[in-house]
Design a protein around this motif. Structure first.
Motif, PDB file in Angstrom:
ATOM      1  N   LYS A 276       0.843  -1.202   0.000  1.00  0.00           N
ATOM      2  CA  LYS A 276       0.000   0.000   0.000  1.00  0.00           C
ATOM      3  C   LYS A 276       0.873   1.245   0.000  1.00  0.00           C
ATOM      4  CE  LYS A 276      -4.070  -1.794   2.268  1.00  0.00           C
ATOM      5  NZ  LYS A 276      -5.285  -1.352   1.672  1.00  0.00           N
ATOM      6  N   ALA A 277       0.342   2.279  -0.624  1.00  0.00           N
ATOM      7  CA  ALA A 277       0.986   3.592  -0.589  1.00  0.00           C
ATOM      8  C   ALA A 277      -0.095   4.622  -0.344  1.00  0.00           C
ATOM      9  CB  ALA A 277       1.704   3.884  -1.895  1.00  0.00           C
ATOM     10  N   LYS A 278       0.276   5.669   0.393  1.00  0.00           N
ATOM     11  CA  LYS A 278      -0.613   6.810   0.582  1.00  0.00           C
ATOM     12  C   LYS A 278       0.090   8.022   0.007  1.00  0.00           C
ATOM     13  CE  LYS A 278      -3.224   5.490   4.649  1.00  0.00           C
ATOM     14  NZ  LYS A 278      -3.584   5.833   6.028  1.00  0.00           N
ATOM     15  N   VAL A 279      -0.683   8.805  -0.734  1.00  0.00           N
ATOM     16  CA  VAL A 279      -0.173  10.050  -1.304  1.00  0.00           C
ATOM     17  C   VAL A 279      -0.992  11.186  -0.704  1.00  0.00           C
ATOM     18  CG1 VAL A 279       0.199  11.372  -3.415  1.00  0.00           C
ATOM     19  CG2 VAL A 279       0.459   8.874  -3.455  1.00  0.00           C
ATOM     20  N   TYR A 280      -0.303  12.116  -0.061  1.00  0.00           N
ATOM     21  CA  TYR A 280      -0.926  13.295   0.529  1.00  0.00           C
ATOM     22  C   TYR A 280      -0.662  14.474  -0.401  1.00  0.00           C
ATOM     23  CZ  TYR A 280      -0.954  10.361   4.695  1.00  0.00           C
ATOM     24  OH  TYR A 280      -1.160   9.322   5.574  1.00  0.00           O
ATOM     25  N   VAL A 281      -1.733  15.097  -0.882  1.00  0.00           N
ATOM     26  CA  VAL A 281      -1.613  16.209  -1.826  1.00  0.00           C
ATOM     27  C   VAL A 281      -2.198  17.460  -1.162  1.00  0.00           C
ATOM     28  CG1 VAL A 281      -2.228  17.055  -4.124  1.00  0.00           C
ATOM     29  CG2 VAL A 281      -1.882  14.598  -3.758  1.00  0.00           C
ATOM     30  N   MET A 282      -1.410  18.532  -1.166  1.00  0.00           N
ATOM     31  CA  MET A 282      -1.838  19.812  -0.587  1.00  0.00           C
ATOM     32  C   MET A 282      -1.483  20.935  -1.550  1.00  0.00           C
ATOM     33  SD  MET A 282      -3.102  19.343   2.510  1.00  0.00           S
ATOM     34  CE  MET A 282      -2.964  20.935   3.279  1.00  0.00           C
ATOM     35  N   LEU A 283      -2.251  22.012  -1.474  1.00  0.00           N
ATOM     36  CA  LEU A 283      -1.880  23.198  -2.236  1.00  0.00           C
ATOM     37  C   LEU A 283      -0.562  23.740  -1.695  1.00  0.00           C
ATOM     38  CD1 LEU A 283      -5.310  25.012  -2.529  1.00  0.00           C
ATOM     39  CD2 LEU A 283      -4.012  23.968  -4.383  1.00  0.00           C
ATOM     40  N   LYS A 284       0.264  24.249  -2.571  1.00  0.00           N
ATOM     41  CA  LYS A 284       1.526  24.849  -2.146  1.00  0.00           C
ATOM     42  C   LYS A 284       1.254  26.104  -1.331  1.00  0.00           C
ATOM     43  CE  LYS A 284       4.346  23.194  -5.983  1.00  0.00           C
ATOM     44  NZ  LYS A 284       5.172  23.568  -7.135  1.00  0.00           N
ATOM     45  N   GLN A 285       2.219  26.443  -0.453  1.00  0.00           N
ATOM     46  CA  GLN A 285       2.109  27.673   0.332  1.00  0.00           C
ATOM     47  C   GLN A 285       1.973  28.856  -0.626  1.00  0.00           C
ATOM     48  OE1 GLN A 285       1.814  28.067   3.584  1.00  0.00           O
ATOM     49  NE2 GLN A 285       1.974  25.870   3.967  1.00  0.00           N
ATOM     50  N   GLY A 286       1.113  29.780  -0.285  1.00  0.00           N
ATOM     51  CA  GLY A 286       0.916  30.967  -1.107  1.00  0.00           C
ATOM     52  C   GLY A 286      -0.168  30.825  -2.158  1.00  0.00           C
ATOM     53  N   VAL A 287      -0.667  29.605  -2.380  1.00  0.00           N
ATOM     54  CA  VAL A 287      -1.755  29.392  -3.341  1.00  0.00           C
ATOM     55  C   VAL A 287      -3.073  29.550  -2.593  1.00  0.00           C
ATOM     56  CG1 VAL A 287      -2.865  27.733  -4.889  1.00  0.00           C
ATOM     57  CG2 VAL A 287      -0.371  27.846  -4.772  1.00  0.00           C
ATOM     58  N   LEU A 288      -3.960  30.355  -3.126  1.00  0.00           N
ATOM     59  CA  LEU A 288      -5.262  30.584  -2.511  1.00  0.00           C
ATOM     60  C   LEU A 288      -6.015  29.270  -2.358  1.00  0.00           C
ATOM     61  CD1 LEU A 288      -7.223  32.781  -1.511  1.00  0.00           C
ATOM     62  CD2 LEU A 288      -8.140  32.847  -3.831  1.00  0.00           C
ATOM     63  N   ASP A 289      -6.589  29.034  -1.167  1.00  0.00           N
ATOM     64  CA  ASP A 289      -7.312  27.796  -0.874  1.00  0.00           C
ATOM     65  C   ASP A 289      -8.768  28.138  -0.533  1.00  0.00           C
ATOM     66  OD1 ASP A 289      -8.263  25.360  -0.003  1.00  0.00           O
ATOM     67  OD2 ASP A 289      -6.643  24.989   1.416  1.00  0.00           O
ATOM     68  N   PRO A 290      -9.622  28.356  -1.552  1.00  0.00           N
ATOM     69  CA  PRO A 290     -11.001  28.751  -1.276  1.00  0.00           C
ATOM     70  C   PRO A 290     -11.789  27.690  -0.511  1.00  0.00           C
ATOM     71  CG  PRO A 290     -10.685  28.367  -3.631  1.00  0.00           C
ATOM     72  CD  PRO A 290      -9.340  28.274  -2.976  1.00  0.00           C
ATOM     73  N   GLN A 291     -11.490  26.421  -0.740  1.00  0.00           N
ATOM     74  CA  GLN A 291     -12.198  25.359  -0.024  1.00  0.00           C
ATOM     75  C   GLN A 291     -11.822  25.383   1.458  1.00  0.00           C
ATOM     76  OE1 GLN A 291     -11.606  21.515  -1.807  1.00  0.00           O
ATOM     77  NE2 GLN A 291     -13.526  20.735  -1.015  1.00  0.00           N
ATOM     78  N   GLY A 292     -10.544  25.567   1.744  1.00  0.00           N
ATOM     79  CA  GLY A 292     -10.109  25.691   3.130  1.00  0.00           C
ATOM     80  C   GLY A 292     -10.727  26.897   3.807  1.00  0.00           C
ATOM     81  N   GLU A 293     -10.806  28.002   3.088  1.00  0.00           N
ATOM     82  CA  GLU A 293     -11.410  29.221   3.638  1.00  0.00           C
ATOM     83  C   GLU A 293     -12.894  29.006   3.917  1.00  0.00           C
ATOM     84  OE1 GLU A 293     -11.803  33.012   5.156  1.00  0.00           O
ATOM     85  OE2 GLU A 293     -10.031  31.768   4.859  1.00  0.00           O
ATOM     86  N   ALA A 294     -13.593  28.281   3.051  1.00  0.00           N
ATOM     87  CA  ALA A 294     -15.013  27.987   3.273  1.00  0.00           C
ATOM     88  C   ALA A 294     -15.193  27.127   4.527  1.00  0.00           C
ATOM     89  CB  ALA A 294     -15.608  27.287   2.052  1.00  0.00           C
ATOM     90  N   VAL A 295     -14.311  26.171   4.735  1.00  0.00           N
ATOM     91  CA  VAL A 295     -14.374  25.327   5.934  1.00  0.00           C
ATOM     92  C   VAL A 295     -14.118  26.179   7.181  1.00  0.00           C
ATOM     93  CG1 VAL A 295     -13.253  23.422   7.167  1.00  0.00           C
ATOM     94  CG2 VAL A 295     -13.778  23.183   4.735  1.00  0.00           C
TER      95      VAL A 295
END
Length: 75
Positions: A2-21
């Motif tokens: 098994k492998a897990k891949v964690y994907v996140m927006l890079k620092q400085g990229v606007l995260d509208p979904q995170g802001e909505a949460v």
């Protein structure tokens, strides 16, 4: 294997979904949340012998948009 891949927006990229949460948590009475970053986790069931280099290639070609996202792999 098994492998897990964690994907996140890079620092400085606007995260509208995170802001909505973040906003929704405040509306529900959860004070003190200053910032939320939303990401995704991708779990892969792989054939034995699949290398981390192969998973990296999967990330580079499909699983992450490397222009705006970073990723981390756990085997």
């Amino acid at each position: 294997m098994k492998a897990k891949v964690y994907v996140m927006l890079k620092q400085g990229v606007l995260d509208p979904q995170g802001e909505a949460v973040r906003h929704a948590l405040g509306a529900l009475g959860f004070d003190g949340v200053d910032k939320v970053r939303q990401g995704k986790v991708i779990e892969l069931d792989l054939a034995e012998g699949t290398t981390e280099e192969t998973v990296t290639e999967m990330c580079e070609k499909l699983l992450a948009n490397t222009v705006i996202e970073s990723y981390r792999i756990e085997i």
